[in-house]
Motif scaffolding. Structure first.
Motif, short mmCIF file in Angstrom:
data_model
loop_
_atom_site.label_atom_id
_atom_site.label_comp_id
_atom_site.label_asym_id
_atom_site.label_seq_id
_atom_site.Cartn_x
_atom_site.Cartn_y
_atom_site.Cartn_z
N THR A 181 -0.27 -10.13 -6.88
CA THR A 181 -0.18 -8.65 -6.33
C THR A 181 0.68 -7.86 -7.33
N TYR A 217 -0.16 -14.75 -2.57
CA TYR A 217 -0.77 -14.10 -3.49
C TYR A 217 0.38 -13.08 -4.12
N LYS A 267 0.08 -13.34 2.45
CA LYS A 267 0.05 -12.38 1.41
C LYS A 267 1.09 -12.93 0.38
N HIS A 291 -9.65 -4.99 0.82
CA HIS A 291 -8.36 -5.41 0.44
C HIS A 291 -7.61 -5.13 2.05
N HIS A 314 -8.09 -9.26 -8.42
CA HIS A 314 -7.25 -9.64 -7.28
C HIS A 314 -7.79 -10.20 -6.39
N TRP A 326 -2.84 -2.96 -1.82
CA TRP A 326 -3.22 -3.01 -0.31
C TRP A 326 -3.53 -1.77 0.16
N GLN A 384 -8.55 -4.72 -9.41
CA GLN A 384 -8.85 -4.97 -7.95
C GLN A 384 -9.82 -5.94 -7.63
N GLU A 396 -6.17 -8.05 4.44
CA GLU A 396 -4.70 -8.16 4.36
C GLU A 396 -4.02 -8.82 5.50
N THR A 447 0.33 0.82 -3.75
CA THR A 447 -0.11 -0.78 -3.92
C THR A 447 -1.60 -0.84 -3.95
N ASN A 500 -0.06 -4.48 -9.04
CA ASN A 500 0.66 -3.30 -8.72
C ASN A 500 1.47 -2.52 -9.93
#
Length: 140
Positions: free
Chosen positions: A53, A49, A46, A37, A86, A66, A83, A41, A64, A57
């Motif tokens: 996210t 997405y 971002k 991630h 994601h 990230w 994860q 990033e 988070t 989260n």
């Protein structure tokens, strides 16, 4: 009687060793996914997405997707599962020739997760569909 107690203690120690190994493995998977991630990033939009996210989260405590922190998150198999989802979602929506190393790492972590996976395939598909429905609903 004494022998039964020794057997029980031995089984208990073996069980505790297995449990520690399980959570250590989950933590290693979560750390590796967190590294993936962090490496992508700043190379993606971002905002594109945002809803994926947001969904993930909701299940990560005090931080988070990230920037995964805290032992509770790292040892949580659900955090690892989310994860994975994601990252899969992001890679599905990015050009195939981008992030080749990260995609390879993701596949390795998926294999690792499947070895210790506490979820049935139906549960995983249902959970992924729930995320996709959330994204679709939020983007309308």
């Amino acid at each position: 009687m004494k022998q039964h107690k020794q057997v029980a203690l031995s089984l208990e120690r073996q069980h505790l060793k297995h449990i520690r190994s399980y959570y250590r493995t989950i933590a290693e998977i979560n750390l590796c996914l967190g590294n993936i991630h962090r490496s992508i990033e700043h190379k993606i939009d971002k905002q594109k997405y945002q809803y994926a996210t947001e969904y993930v989260n909701q299940y990560i405590s005090y931080t988070t997707v990230w920037n995964i922190k805290f032992v509770y998150n790292l040892e949580n198999p659900e955090v690892a599962l989310l994860q994975l989802f994601h990252l899969e979602y992001i890679f599905e929506h990015e050009p195939k020739n981008r992030f080749t190393m990260e995609r390879k790492q993701l596949q390795e972590q998926k294999k690792q997760f499947s070895k210790v996976n506490p979820y049935k395939e139906e549960q995983m598909q249902s959970r992924k569909q729930e995320m996709l429905n959330y994204i679709k609903q939020r983007s309308e």
